[in-house]
Write an enzyme that holds these catalytic residues in place. Structure first.
Site, PDB file in Angstrom:
ATOM      1  CE  LYS A  54      -3.328   1.172   5.160  1.00  0.00           C
ATOM      2  NZ  LYS A  54      -3.003   0.695   3.438  1.00  0.00           N
ATOM      3  CB  SER A  56      -0.948  -0.065   1.237  1.00  0.00           C
ATOM      4  OG  SER A  56      -0.376   0.064   2.444  1.00  0.00           O
TER       5      SER A  56
END
Length: 795
Positions: free
Chosen positions: A719, A676
């Site tokens: 996140k 990611s």
């Protein structure tokens, strides 16, 4: 000289008369009575011989042995029933040579066999040996008088000795007849010695067996006597402790347990076995324990389930703040149970970091549905028998934990929490997760078989809830049976609300304080969250708040109950000491080669600063910061993408021949991995090579391809919450993750500007402080490519 004599004969049943032997017996057969009367009328001498078969009532000459004894009738007595009791004394051996039938009886001509006299050293040795053996025999025999027998065998005549011993030996008629027919005293003594040796051995074995049996009987009699005495004492004291009462009580309990038919049959069968056993035996204890377990397990009892959705919703909200998705799923489950009489049981699995309320949520469900609650921790369980139990053949066997917990619940439909289901392991004793497949499969758990009970038990009414921190350690087959509900970490706002509504009151009450003694300001709670805890849940937050309360409690004790403390952000440091963490905040200014990424951890999300710097060299790419294989590959993919588009970004196409690139992700001791960070790495590289700064208020996450496409990633909620905590206002996410925004709390989304992107071009437009330079082909010949100077940092 041969002597012949004509005498009346009396056949004997099961008796052999030897010379020198006094023998009483009763004569009852007419022929024998007539023969006796004939002898009494003459010289009182009679011939006695044994029958071949004692069952023959009217023996013929062929039914009688020819060798017998001539005897004197010493005494005779007529009995009232017509029989005659006689006492005879054997005189000498004789053999019948001729039979004469007289008036209803037989007379025989017998040849009298003289007694040979043999006195030699060999005979004396044999006599001594036989006497010694006979003395042993008499000692071991229960029906011979030792002194009388020893006196009887003190004779010098070997023939008389042999006949005396033979007469008193307990052997069969055939063996005695054989001894009678041996004429030679030496041979007879040899045969007697053989027989005595065998009889002495037999008697010794009998004596040993008898002694052992006697001891066992004495022990059993002693136990019986003591047990009876105990019963009498118990009865006298008014207590009931008799086996009969226990059996009756067990029978009554079996009837009351309302077991299924097959189980009841097995219980009754086991009860019959128990009834036949001695009460103090080990087997009886095993059998009694088994029956106790069969009776104790809930076969029919259920708690009345509450299906009031409003009440359930109220309880869930009272116990937990937030978790809307989870609460909705639980209320849906209850709604289905209200509409369907026998719905299929669902296995709910709460997955999330420690301290987010998985276990307490299961307790709330039990309270909301009005069911009993039982919890089984599976952390560290390695033995399959922990789930299914041991077979009864093992010493100290018990049912498995499933049945034990069902007994504890004492109802068929509890809420059954299988805690830490991801922390099971396996070894040579079996795999407990494989045993759980049957428990957690709605199609199979209606006939769950525990090894100890060895009968089917219905688990289909149980509401199973599992908890886990991670999913990847749970076997695929087991995961397939679960409905997974993810519990992400709480936002800072949620943590503050949870602290105010639940944790502070609990800590105040736990330390003996009152609301008048202590007051927490919101800023103080926020400071504790940011500077003293680093977690997705609230467990450490609760610990720190309790620590503050304890310190205030000490002051209350010292200064009096009227003491009051208002805990502000500034005072938190006084109570908890130096802050343990610095908040992960965004960069304070725009910088070249520094991009802000977002990462997922087991305790929630984090912001991840990525640094890229250039040095003269030969094109080496160096990666540091304890990066995993996947993250290193992402960095190489980002580098390849930048090199393939270098001309378009206004970067010299041969930069890799003259420049080394070093990419570092700070906090180098912490392992990092995953794809990611791909777009973050690419942005940092482009910034370093073009000398254009990256905006400090932009955080990004997404996987990059060689063509510059941005692919979706996981952990979006964590996140985004991390970016919100860090004060970042702009978030760059892959377009395909747009669906995940629904999980993010609305107050957080409203405070952020979320950009959904599909390609790196969109990312660079959002992240860089200035547009990219014109492509190299458009630059006039001889001119240097446009680049942003050092003052780009302040843009």
């Amino acid at each position: 000289m041969e002597v012949y004599e004509t005498l009346p004969i009396v056949p004997l049943r099961d008796v052999v008369v030897f010379p020198h032997m006094m023998m009483p017996f009763v004569i009852g057969r007419p022929a024998s009575i007539r023969a006796l009367e004939h002898a009494l009328a003459k010289d009182k001498r009679i011939f006695l011989a044994a029958q071949h078969d004692a069952a023959t009532d009217d023996p013929q000459p062929s039914d009688i042995y020819t060798m017998g004894s001539v005897a004197n009738i010493v005494q005779s007595l007529k009995l009232p029933d017509g029989n005659i009791k006689v006492l005879v004394e054997g005189v000498e051996r004789a053999r019948a040579v001729e039979w004469k039938e007289d008036k209803g009886f037989y007379r025989v001509v017998v040849k009298v066999i003289p007694r040979p006299r043999e006195v030699a050293a060999e005979v004396e040795a044999t006599m001594s040996r036989v006497v010694s053996l006979f003395e042993q025999y008499v000692k071991l025999s229960n029906n011979l008088h030792y002194d009388a027998m020893v006196a009887a065998v003190r004779v010098d005549d070997p023939s008389k000795l042999a006949d005396t011993i033979a007469a008193h030996m307990s052997v069969g008629v055939e063996e005695k007849q054989n001894l009678l027919e041996i004429v030679s005293p030496v041979e007879r003594l040899g045969r007697i010695a053989q027989v005595l040796e065998i009889e002495v051995d037999k008697a010794q074995v009998d004596r040993r067996i008898q002694s052992r049996v006697k001891k066992q009987m004495e022990k059993a009699q002693k136990e019986y006597y003591l047990n009876e005495k105990m019963k009498a004492i118990q009865k006298e004291l008014g207590r009931k402790d008799e086996k009969g009462n226990e059996i009756d009580e067990l029978k009554k309990k079996i009837e009351q347990a309302r077991m299924p038919k097959e189980v009841e049959e097995k219980a009754v069968q086991e009860l019959k076995r128990l009834e036949a056993m001695p009460p103090m035996s080990a087997e009886a204890t095993v059998s009694r324990n088994y029956l106790d377990w069969l009776i104790a397990v809930p076969w029919y009892k259920k708690t009345r389930e509450s299906r009031d959705l409003k009440r359930a919703e109220q309880i869930l909200n009272e116990d937990h703040y937030g978790l809307e998705k989870i609460k909705d799923r639980i209320l849906e489950f209850l709604a289905v149970r209200t509409l369907v009489k026998k719905p299929k049981s669902t296995i709910l699995t709460f997955v999330g970091p420690p301290g987010v309320g998985k276990t307490s949520l299961a307790k709330s469900i039990a309270r909301a549905t009005n069911r009993k609650f039982v919890r089984l921790s599976l952390g560290g369980v390695r033995d399959e028998a922990e789930i299914r139990g041991h077979r009864r053949t093992y010493i100290g066997a018990f049912p498995g934990q499933i049945i034990q917990m069902m007994k504890k619940a004492s109802t068929q439909n509890p809420v059954f929490l299988l805690d830490e289901v991801d922390k099971m392991s396996m070894d040579f004793r079996g795999d407990p997760s494989a045993a759980l497949l049957e428990v957690l499969d709605p199609e199979q758990n209606g006939t769950f078989l525990d090894h100890y009970l060895d009968v089917e038990f219905d688990l289909s009414h149980v509401m199973f809830i599992c908890t886990a921190n991670v999913l990847h350690t749970i076997p695929q087959a087991l995961r397939d049976r679960m409905e997974v509900l993810q519990l992400a970490g709480y936002t800072e706002l949620e943590k503050v609300e949870i602290a105010k509504s639940f944790l502070v009151p609990k800590a105040v009450e736990g330390t003996g304080l009152t609301k008048d003694n202590i007051l927490f300001e919101d800023d103080a709670i926020r400071t504790v969250i940011q500077r003293y805890t680093r977690e997705a849940g609230v467990r450490n937050l609760e610990r720190e708040l309790s620590s503050i309360c304890r310190k205030v409690a000490r002051k209350v004790v010292v200064e009096g109950k009227g003491f009051k403390e208002e805990v502000t952000a500034e005072k938190v440091t006084d109570y908890l000491g130096v802050p343990r963490y610095r908040p992960s905040m965004a960069e304070e200014q725009n910088e070249i080669g520094i991009a802000t990424g977002l990462a997922w951890t087991e305790v929630g999300g984090e912001i991840l600063v990525t640094e890229a710097t250039l040095m003269p060299g030969k094109g080496t790419l160096t990666l540091t910061g304890k990066l995993g294989d996947v993250m290193q590959e992402s960095a190489q993919a980002a580098m390849s993408y930048v090199r393939s588009r270098a001309g378009e970004f206004g970067i010299p196409t041969d930069f890799n021949k003259k420049t080394d690139v070093h990419v570092h992700v700070p906090e180098g001791a912490i392992p990092k991995d995953g794809p990611s960070a791909g777009i973050t790495l690419a942005t940092a590289l482009v910034s370093a090579l073009t000398r254009i700064a990256v905006r400090k208020d932009v955080a990004m996450t997404g996987e990059i391809t060689l063509r510059g496409k941005v692919l979706p990633i996981g952990g979006v909620k964590e996140k985004v919450l991390a970016a919100h905590r860090a004060g970042v206002k702009n978030i760059v996410l892959p377009k395909d993750n747009e669906k995940d925004l629904a999980d993010i709390p609305k107050p957080v989304l409203d405070a952020l500007d979320v950009h959904m992107v599909e390609s790196m071009d969109e990312v660079l437009k959002l992240a860089l402080t200035a547009p990219l330079p014109a492509p190299l082909a458009a630059v006039a010949e001889g001119e240097e490519p446009a680049a942003v100077g050092d003052d780009a940092v302040t843009h």
